[in-house]
Design a protein around this motif. Structure first.
Motif, PDB file in Angstrom:
ATOM      1  N   ASP A   3       0.764  -1.245   0.006  1.00 55.90           N
ATOM      2  CA  ASP A   3       0.134  -0.064   0.120  1.00 55.90           C
ATOM      3  C   ASP A   3       0.941   1.205  -0.012  1.00 55.90           C
ATOM      4  O   ASP A   3       1.686   1.337   0.613  1.00 55.90           O
ATOM      5  CB  ASP A   3      -0.802  -0.057   1.222  1.00 55.90           C
ATOM      6  CG  ASP A   3      -1.619   1.329   1.593  1.00 55.90           C
ATOM      7  OD1 ASP A   3      -2.559   1.672   0.704  1.00 55.90           O
ATOM      8  OD2 ASP A   3      -1.041   1.935   2.422  1.00 55.90           O
ATOM      9  N   PRO A   4       0.548   2.374  -0.817  1.00 56.34           N
ATOM     10  CA  PRO A   4       1.565   3.492  -0.874  1.00 56.34           C
ATOM     11  C   PRO A   4       1.725   4.173   0.290  1.00 56.34           C
ATOM     12  O   PRO A   4       2.778   4.765   0.557  1.00 56.34           O
ATOM     13  CB  PRO A   4       0.971   4.236  -2.048  1.00 56.34           C
ATOM     14  CG  PRO A   4      -0.407   3.961  -2.196  1.00 56.34           C
ATOM     15  CD  PRO A   4      -0.333   2.447  -1.818  1.00 56.34           C
ATOM     16  N   HIS A   5       0.626   4.118   1.238  1.00 54.38           N
ATOM     17  CA  HIS A   5       0.731   4.898   2.348  1.00 54.38           C
ATOM     18  C   HIS A   5       1.821   4.057   3.506  1.00 54.38           C
ATOM     19  O   HIS A   5       2.792   4.760   3.985  1.00 54.38           O
ATOM     20  CB  HIS A   5      -0.503   4.917   3.192  1.00 54.38           C
ATOM     21  CG  HIS A   5      -1.498   5.813   2.497  1.00 54.38           C
ATOM     22  ND1 HIS A   5      -1.819   7.148   2.757  1.00 54.38           N
ATOM     23  CD2 HIS A   5      -2.451   5.203   1.705  1.00 54.38           C
ATOM     24  CE1 HIS A   5      -2.756   7.581   1.783  1.00 54.38           C
ATOM     25  NE2 HIS A   5      -3.060   6.293   1.067  1.00 54.38           N
ATOM     26  N   PHE A   6       1.831   2.792   3.388  1.00 53.57           N
ATOM     27  CA  PHE A   6       2.702   2.064   4.184  1.00 53.57           C
ATOM     28  C   PHE A   6       4.065   2.092   3.603  1.00 53.57           C
ATOM     29  O   PHE A   6       5.076   1.997   4.218  1.00 53.57           O
ATOM     30  CB  PHE A   6       2.352   0.382   4.298  1.00 53.57           C
ATOM     31  CG  PHE A   6       3.007   0.027   5.545  1.00 53.57           C
ATOM     32  CD1 PHE A   6       2.509   0.116   6.983  1.00 53.57           C
ATOM     33  CD2 PHE A   6       4.061  -0.775   5.293  1.00 53.57           C
ATOM     34  CE1 PHE A   6       3.297  -0.516   7.918  1.00 53.57           C
ATOM     35  CE2 PHE A   6       4.832  -1.293   6.365  1.00 53.57           C
ATOM     36  CZ  PHE A   6       4.100  -1.287   7.580  1.00 53.57           C
ATOM     37  N   GLU A   7       4.113   2.201   1.956  1.00 55.95           N
ATOM     38  CA  GLU A   7       5.556   2.216   1.366  1.00 55.95           C
ATOM     39  C   GLU A   7       6.119   3.638   1.865  1.00 55.95           C
ATOM     40  O   GLU A   7       7.356   3.690   2.225  1.00 55.95           O
ATOM     41  CB  GLU A   7       5.304   2.145   0.092  1.00 55.95           C
ATOM     42  CG  GLU A   7       6.689   2.404  -0.876  1.00 55.95           C
ATOM     43  CD  GLU A   7       7.506   1.160  -0.657  1.00 55.95           C
ATOM     44  OE1 GLU A   7       8.733   1.238  -0.379  1.00 55.95           O
ATOM     45  OE2 GLU A   7       7.058   0.152  -0.534  1.00 55.95           O
ATOM     46  N   TYR A   8       5.406   4.667   2.106  1.00 54.75           N
ATOM     47  CA  TYR A   8       5.937   6.028   2.467  1.00 54.75           C
ATOM     48  C   TYR A   8       6.337   5.932   3.913  1.00 54.75           C
ATOM     49  O   TYR A   8       7.543   6.308   4.338  1.00 54.75           O
ATOM     50  CB  TYR A   8       4.846   6.964   2.488  1.00 54.75           C
ATOM     51  CG  TYR A   8       5.540   8.316   2.477  1.00 54.75           C
ATOM     52  CD1 TYR A   8       6.517   8.840   1.907  1.00 54.75           C
ATOM     53  CD2 TYR A   8       4.672   9.288   3.272  1.00 54.75           C
ATOM     54  CE1 TYR A   8       7.160   9.963   2.210  1.00 54.75           C
ATOM     55  CE2 TYR A   8       5.093  10.613   3.586  1.00 54.75           C
ATOM     56  CZ  TYR A   8       6.351  10.783   2.848  1.00 54.75           C
ATOM     57  OH  TYR A   8       6.961  12.303   3.218  1.00 54.75           O
ATOM     58  N   PHE A   9       5.621   5.102   4.857  1.00 55.28           N
ATOM     59  CA  PHE A   9       6.119   4.721   6.209  1.00 55.28           C
ATOM     60  C   PHE A   9       7.296   4.257   6.082  1.00 55.28           C
ATOM     61  O   PHE A   9       8.581   4.767   6.765  1.00 55.28           O
ATOM     62  CB  PHE A   9       5.112   3.819   6.863  1.00 55.28           C
ATOM     63  CG  PHE A   9       5.463   3.556   8.206  1.00 55.28           C
ATOM     64  CD1 PHE A   9       5.442   4.325   9.368  1.00 55.28           C
ATOM     65  CD2 PHE A   9       5.975   2.055   8.316  1.00 55.28           C
ATOM     66  CE1 PHE A   9       5.756   3.772  10.629  1.00 55.28           C
ATOM     67  CE2 PHE A   9       6.230   1.880   9.538  1.00 55.28           C
ATOM     68  CZ  PHE A   9       6.385   2.645  10.608  1.00 55.28           C
ATOM     69  N   ILE A  10       7.503   2.915   5.359  1.00 57.37           N
ATOM     70  CA  ILE A  10       8.778   2.267   5.234  1.00 57.37           C
ATOM     71  C   ILE A  10       9.900   3.399   4.817  1.00 57.37           C
ATOM     72  O   ILE A  10      11.117   3.340   5.304  1.00 57.37           O
ATOM     73  CB  ILE A  10       8.739   1.303   4.346  1.00 57.37           C
ATOM     74  CG1 ILE A  10       7.882   0.040   4.926  1.00 57.37           C
ATOM     75  CG2 ILE A  10      10.063   0.777   3.992  1.00 57.37           C
ATOM     76  CD1 ILE A  10       8.211  -0.449   6.318  1.00 57.37           C
ATOM     77  N   GLY A  14      12.387   2.875   7.596  1.00 55.76           N
ATOM     78  CA  GLY A  14      13.401   1.649   7.079  1.00 55.76           C
ATOM     79  C   GLY A  14      12.503   0.567   7.217  1.00 55.76           C
ATOM     80  O   GLY A  14      11.275   0.204   7.858  1.00 55.76           O
ATOM     81  N   GLU A  15      12.930  -0.631   6.802  1.00 57.59           N
ATOM     82  CA  GLU A  15      12.355  -2.205   7.029  1.00 57.59           C
ATOM     83  C   GLU A  15      12.318  -2.406   8.528  1.00 57.59           C
ATOM     84  O   GLU A  15      13.192  -1.997   9.399  1.00 57.59           O
ATOM     85  CB  GLU A  15      13.196  -3.020   6.342  1.00 57.59           C
ATOM     86  CG  GLU A  15      12.926  -2.758   4.869  1.00 57.59           C
ATOM     87  CD  GLU A  15      11.488  -3.061   4.176  1.00 57.59           C
ATOM     88  OE1 GLU A  15      10.894  -3.737   4.833  1.00 57.59           O
ATOM     89  OE2 GLU A  15      11.446  -2.706   2.854  1.00 57.59           O
ATOM     90  N   SER A 138       1.474   9.499   7.580  1.00 53.48           N
ATOM     91  CA  SER A 138       1.787  10.887   8.131  1.00 53.48           C
ATOM     92  C   SER A 138       2.670  10.988   9.039  1.00 53.48           C
ATOM     93  O   SER A 138       3.235  11.985   9.476  1.00 53.48           O
ATOM     94  CB  SER A 138       0.540  11.335   8.419  1.00 53.48           C
ATOM     95  OG  SER A 138       0.048  10.795   9.804  1.00 53.48           O
ATOM     96  N   ARG A 139       3.132   9.835   9.503  1.00 50.61           N
ATOM     97  CA  ARG A 139       4.015   9.894  10.891  1.00 50.61           C
ATOM     98  C   ARG A 139       5.695  10.097  10.505  1.00 50.61           C
ATOM     99  O   ARG A 139       6.055   9.608   9.354  1.00 50.61           O
ATOM    100  CB  ARG A 139       4.192   8.651  11.849  1.00 50.61           C
ATOM    101  CG  ARG A 139       2.586   8.450  12.409  1.00 50.61           C
ATOM    102  CD  ARG A 139       2.325   9.545  13.172  1.00 50.61           C
ATOM    103  NE  ARG A 139       0.819   9.318  13.708  1.00 50.61           N
ATOM    104  CZ  ARG A 139       0.802   9.424  15.255  1.00 50.61           C
ATOM    105  NH1 ARG A 139       1.681   9.478  15.993  1.00 50.61           N
ATOM    106  NH2 ARG A 139      -0.559   9.227  15.735  1.00 50.61           N
ATOM    107  N   LYS A 140       6.263  10.584  11.245  1.00 46.48           N
ATOM    108  CA  LYS A 140       7.930  10.820  11.172  1.00 46.48           C
ATOM    109  C   LYS A 140       8.433  10.139  12.406  1.00 46.48           C
ATOM    110  O   LYS A 140       7.808  10.094  13.542  1.00 46.48           O
ATOM    111  CB  LYS A 140       8.256  12.198  11.121  1.00 46.48           C
ATOM    112  CG  LYS A 140       7.553  13.054   9.871  1.00 46.48           C
ATOM    113  CD  LYS A 140       7.854  14.538  10.143  1.00 46.48           C
ATOM    114  CE  LYS A 140       7.683  15.549  11.107  1.00 46.48           C
ATOM    115  NZ  LYS A 140       6.131  15.395  11.350  1.00 46.48           N
ATOM    116  N   PRO A 141       9.648   9.741  12.291  1.00 47.22           N
ATOM    117  CA  PRO A 141      10.367   9.114  13.511  1.00 47.22           C
ATOM    118  C   PRO A 141      10.305   9.832  14.859  1.00 47.22           C
ATOM    119  O   PRO A 141       9.797   9.148  15.981  1.00 47.22           O
ATOM    120  CB  PRO A 141      11.729   8.851  12.898  1.00 47.22           C
ATOM    121  CG  PRO A 141      11.717   8.511  11.452  1.00 47.22           C
ATOM    122  CD  PRO A 141      10.556   9.515  11.176  1.00 47.22           C
TER     123      PRO A 141
END
Length: 220
Positions: A3-10, A14-15, A138-141
């Motif tokens: 899913d593109p949203h989760f891809e952006y999260f990764i 990172g993995e 939408s999250r950042k580390p």
């Protein structure tokens, strides 16, 4: 394909640095209760820790007792069945309602339960996917970090001083902030998440931000 949203999260986190597969029986247990996109994430990614343990996706069953303890006595128990779907290194629990999707957060270190009024609205299950996608995309580390008393983030320093977290651990303060402890690196500890949440909950009732919300409308 992710899913593109989760891809952006990764891309940002990172993995996974830890992952445990989710069985088909467990997926079947939660299908129809939690958003379909979350089932997709679980099937593809497992329950996992990211960015060296800043944030973890979790088995809701393992957090039901903690969730029940923190929501007990609040109006939230009457408006939806909430389940923990993720947590941070510093013990924040991210809850998803069966009716309202990803909408509530507990912050044990701050003794707070957080929610936005516009998120506490019932919606069909498939329409809840966006609340999950937004949570990850939408999250950042740094959103899963915690500031010390001087406003300096603690996570990287905590790993260096105390070591990385195990799946059942969190970073917490001793003495706890709720009883007057200070948010300093020296007061930070690696603690077992389950007992620490229960200990903190016993100190005081959590603050709630919804005094102006008419919860009766959710019961109609």
């Amino acid at each position: 394909m992710r899913d593109p949203h989760f891809e952006y999260f990764i891309e940002k986190f990172g993995e996974a640095t830890y992952s445990m597969p989710v069985s088909e029986a467990t997926l079947a247990q939660w299908t129809g209760k939690l958003p379909p996109i979350l089932m997709t994430y679980w099937r593809e990614e497992g329950w996992a820790g990211y960015a060296n343990g800043r944030v973890w996706t979790v088995n809701p069953d393992e957090y039901e007792d903690i969730k029940d303890a923190w929501l007990e006595g609040t109006p939230l128990v009457n408006i939806d069945n909430f389940h923990v779907i993720a947590r941070s290194a510093f013990g924040n629990l991210y809850l998803c309602g069966e009716k309202m999707g990803r909408s509530v957060t507990t912050s044990c270190l701050n003794n707070e339960i957080l929610a936005l009024k516009n998120k506490l609205k019932p919606k069909p299950l498939h329409d809840q996917d966006s609340s999950i996608q937004s949570f990850f995309g939408s999250r950042k580390p740094e959103d899963f970090d915690y500031p010390d008393a001087n406003g300096k983030l603690l996570f990287e320093r905590a790993i260096k001083k105390y070591g990385p977290l195990e799946p059942d651990e969190m970073y917490g303060f001793e003495p706890a902030l709720v009883v007057g402890g200070s948010a300093t690196l020296d007061n930070l500890r690696r603690l077992k998440l389950d007992p620490h949440h229960h200990i903190l909950r016993q100190f005081d009732s959590p603050t709630l931000p919804f005094s102006n919300i008419d919860f009766d409308k959710f019961m109609k």
